[in-house]
Scaffold this motif. Structure first.
Motif, PDB file in Angstrom:
ATOM      1  N   TYR A  99       0.894  -1.246   0.105  1.00 33.77           N
ATOM      2  CA  TYR A  99      -0.104  -0.124  -0.144  1.00 33.77           C
ATOM      3  C   TYR A  99       0.912   1.690  -0.240  1.00 33.77           C
ATOM      4  O   TYR A  99       1.720   1.501   0.565  1.00 33.77           O
ATOM      5  CB  TYR A  99      -0.850   0.287   1.236  1.00 33.77           C
ATOM      6  CG  TYR A  99      -1.385   1.452   1.346  1.00 33.77           C
ATOM      7  CD1 TYR A  99      -2.988   1.208   1.018  1.00 33.77           C
ATOM      8  CD2 TYR A  99      -1.425   2.414   1.976  1.00 33.77           C
ATOM      9  CE1 TYR A  99      -3.501   2.813   0.181  1.00 33.77           C
ATOM     10  CE2 TYR A  99      -2.366   3.519   2.285  1.00 33.77           C
ATOM     11  CZ  TYR A  99      -3.162   3.323   1.274  1.00 33.77           C
ATOM     12  OH  TYR A  99      -3.620   4.950   1.676  1.00 33.77           O
ATOM     13  N   VAL A 100       0.393   2.400  -1.025  1.00 40.07           N
ATOM     14  CA  VAL A 100       1.318   3.460  -0.671  1.00 40.07           C
ATOM     15  C   VAL A 100       0.353   4.417  -1.236  1.00 40.07           C
ATOM     16  O   VAL A 100      -1.225   4.125  -0.807  1.00 40.07           O
ATOM     17  CB  VAL A 100       1.976   3.840  -2.713  1.00 40.07           C
ATOM     18  CG1 VAL A 100       3.403   2.264  -2.743  1.00 40.07           C
ATOM     19  CG2 VAL A 100       1.440   3.173  -3.728  1.00 40.07           C
ATOM     20  N   ASP A 101       0.314   6.216  -0.632  1.00 40.24           N
ATOM     21  CA  ASP A 101      -0.034   6.994  -0.858  1.00 40.24           C
ATOM     22  C   ASP A 101      -0.580   6.897  -1.543  1.00 40.24           C
ATOM     23  O   ASP A 101      -1.749   7.840  -1.495  1.00 40.24           O
ATOM     24  CB  ASP A 101      -0.075   7.778   0.303  1.00 40.24           C
ATOM     25  CG  ASP A 101       0.604   8.288   1.938  1.00 40.24           C
ATOM     26  OD1 ASP A 101       0.787   6.957   2.586  1.00 40.24           O
ATOM     27  OD2 ASP A 101       1.992   8.484   1.678  1.00 40.24           O
ATOM     28  N   GLU A 102       0.060   6.712  -3.238  1.00 38.88           N
ATOM     29  CA  GLU A 102      -0.877   7.173  -4.009  1.00 38.88           C
ATOM     30  C   GLU A 102      -1.818   6.556  -4.634  1.00 38.88           C
ATOM     31  O   GLU A 102      -2.934   7.065  -5.521  1.00 38.88           O
ATOM     32  CB  GLU A 102      -0.078   7.109  -5.281  1.00 38.88           C
ATOM     33  CG  GLU A 102       1.379   7.726  -5.472  1.00 38.88           C
ATOM     34  CD  GLU A 102       2.304   7.797  -4.375  1.00 38.88           C
ATOM     35  OE1 GLU A 102       2.354   6.807  -3.551  1.00 38.88           O
ATOM     36  OE2 GLU A 102       3.130   8.324  -3.746  1.00 38.88           O
ATOM     37  N   LEU A 103      -2.428   5.638  -3.706  1.00 41.92           N
ATOM     38  CA  LEU A 103      -3.549   4.499  -4.355  1.00 41.92           C
ATOM     39  C   LEU A 103      -4.612   5.213  -3.217  1.00 41.92           C
ATOM     40  O   LEU A 103      -4.530   5.727  -3.014  1.00 41.92           O
ATOM     41  CB  LEU A 103      -3.557   3.068  -3.530  1.00 41.92           C
ATOM     42  CG  LEU A 103      -2.428   2.027  -3.926  1.00 41.92           C
ATOM     43  CD1 LEU A 103      -2.256   0.989  -3.333  1.00 41.92           C
ATOM     44  CD2 LEU A 103      -2.492   1.787  -5.188  1.00 41.92           C
ATOM     45  N   THR A 104      -5.827   5.225  -4.321  1.00 43.54           N
ATOM     46  CA  THR A 104      -6.845   6.071  -3.949  1.00 43.54           C
ATOM     47  C   THR A 104      -8.077   4.993  -3.753  1.00 43.54           C
ATOM     48  O   THR A 104      -8.518   5.338  -3.589  1.00 43.54           O
ATOM     49  CB  THR A 104      -7.885   6.083  -5.735  1.00 43.54           C
ATOM     50  OG1 THR A 104      -7.790   5.331  -6.499  1.00 43.54           O
ATOM     51  CG2 THR A 104      -6.852   7.197  -6.295  1.00 43.54           C
ATOM     52  N   HIS A 115     -13.110   3.395  -7.016  1.00 42.48           N
ATOM     53  CA  HIS A 115     -12.239   3.427  -6.402  1.00 42.48           C
ATOM     54  C   HIS A 115     -11.424   1.970  -6.092  1.00 42.48           C
ATOM     55  O   HIS A 115     -10.846   1.652  -5.267  1.00 42.48           O
ATOM     56  CB  HIS A 115     -11.183   4.429  -5.435  1.00 42.48           C
ATOM     57  CG  HIS A 115     -11.267   5.700  -5.640  1.00 42.48           C
ATOM     58  ND1 HIS A 115     -10.751   5.955  -6.920  1.00 42.48           N
ATOM     59  CD2 HIS A 115     -12.165   7.453  -5.967  1.00 42.48           C
ATOM     60  CE1 HIS A 115     -10.600   6.860  -7.770  1.00 42.48           C
ATOM     61  NE2 HIS A 115     -11.580   8.221  -6.892  1.00 42.48           N
TER      62      HIS A 115
END
Length: 296
Positions: free
Chosen positions: A240-245, A281
């Motif tokens: 999980y990264v912050d760019e994932l919506t 999303h």
């Protein structure tokens, strides 16, 4: 003169004779009346004597009857007293019998209740075992039936959704709407159903009745879904990264992850894209390392 005296004397004698005769007649008459009265008095006295005798006889009879009645009354009183004594005795006996009966009934009730409870518990335990056995067997058979029925339903749902997508495509022919004005609600629902069915099929036995028909129906549905520009993205297992919506609905901690490591452990609903643009999303469950909570 002498003649006159003689006449006078004769006159007086005649007068005296007449008076005497009259008195004699009256006396005779009175005597006759007296005799008649005496006769009547004797008759009345005789009647009174007869009545007196009758009354004495009746009184004697009444006295004798009164004595007999008195004796009978005394006899009845004695019998009544005797019966009353017997009644009291019977009451005492009945009281004793009732007490003994109550004790015996209570004892019998206790024994009966104990036996009933023991028998009932035994029966219930036996029935429970039988029910458990039946339920276990029914579950085994029903599980197969339920799975088969759910496969049939999913296959029908797949065909229905495919038809809906075809109708949607026909309605959209000739309409070139901007991406922001296109209604993606039906395709998003279709994408969620495809994702759900794919996950279920992974856990099914290949020999399950109807599973191949479901796979074929699902493939046709997904092909139509893709032809209309829609794609499904499953992020399960990715970091999980912050760019994932994707929307994180739940977070769990795991000891097998390194400090700072975050992984999407499960997708609840997938991400859906239309011509490369995200229209849903999706929702996911995130796993993080429990080692982050430990002090260095």
């Amino acid at each position: 003169m002498k003649k006159i005296q003689l006449k006078v004397a004769i006159f007086f004698l005649c007068l005296l004779s007449t008076i005497g005769y009259s008195q004699t007649q009256n006396a005779l008459k009175d005597k006759s009346k007296i005799e008649k009265l005496e006769i009547r008095i004797d008759s009345v006295s005789s009647s009174i004597a007869d009545i007196t005798k009758t009354m004495q006889a009746e009184f004697k009879n009444l006295s004798e009857n009164q004595v007999a009645i008195k004796n009978q009354f005394q006899s009845l009183t004695n019998k009544l007293n005797s019966l009353s004594t017997e009644q009291n005795t019977l009451k005492d006996i009945m009281t004793d019998l009732n007490q003994k009966t109550d004790k015996e009934i209570t004892s019998i009730k206790k024994d009966t209740l104990t036996k009933f409870l023991v028998v009932s518990l035994s029966i219930l335990f036996t029935l429970l075992i039988i029910i458990v056995i039946i339920v276990v067997f029914q579950k085994k058979f029903k599980k197969v039936n339920v799975v088969e029925e759910s496969i049939k339903i999913d296959a029908k749902v797949s065909e229905m959704l495919e038809n809906q997508l075809v109708l949607l495509k026909k309605e959209a022919v000739g309409k070139k709407l901007p991406e922001t004005e296109i209604d993606h609600s039906l395709p998003v629902s279709v994408g969620n159903e495809i994702f759900r069915m794919r996950k279920r099929i992974k856990h099914m036995d290949e020999n399950t009745k109807g599973i191949h028909a479901l796979k074929n129906a699902l493939t046709r549905l997904e092909d139509e879904f893709n032809r209309q520009g829609y794609t499904i993205k499953d992020l399960t297992g990715q970091s999980y990264v912050d760019e994932l919506t994707v929307k994180i609905t739940n977070t769990i901690r795991r000891d097998d992850l390194e400090p700072g490591e975050e992984i999407i452990s499960r997708m609840i609903t997938p991400q859906i894209f239309h011509n490369g643009v995200a229209v849903s999303h999706g929702e996911a469950e995130l796993s993080i390392s429990s080692k982050n909570m430990k002090q260095p």
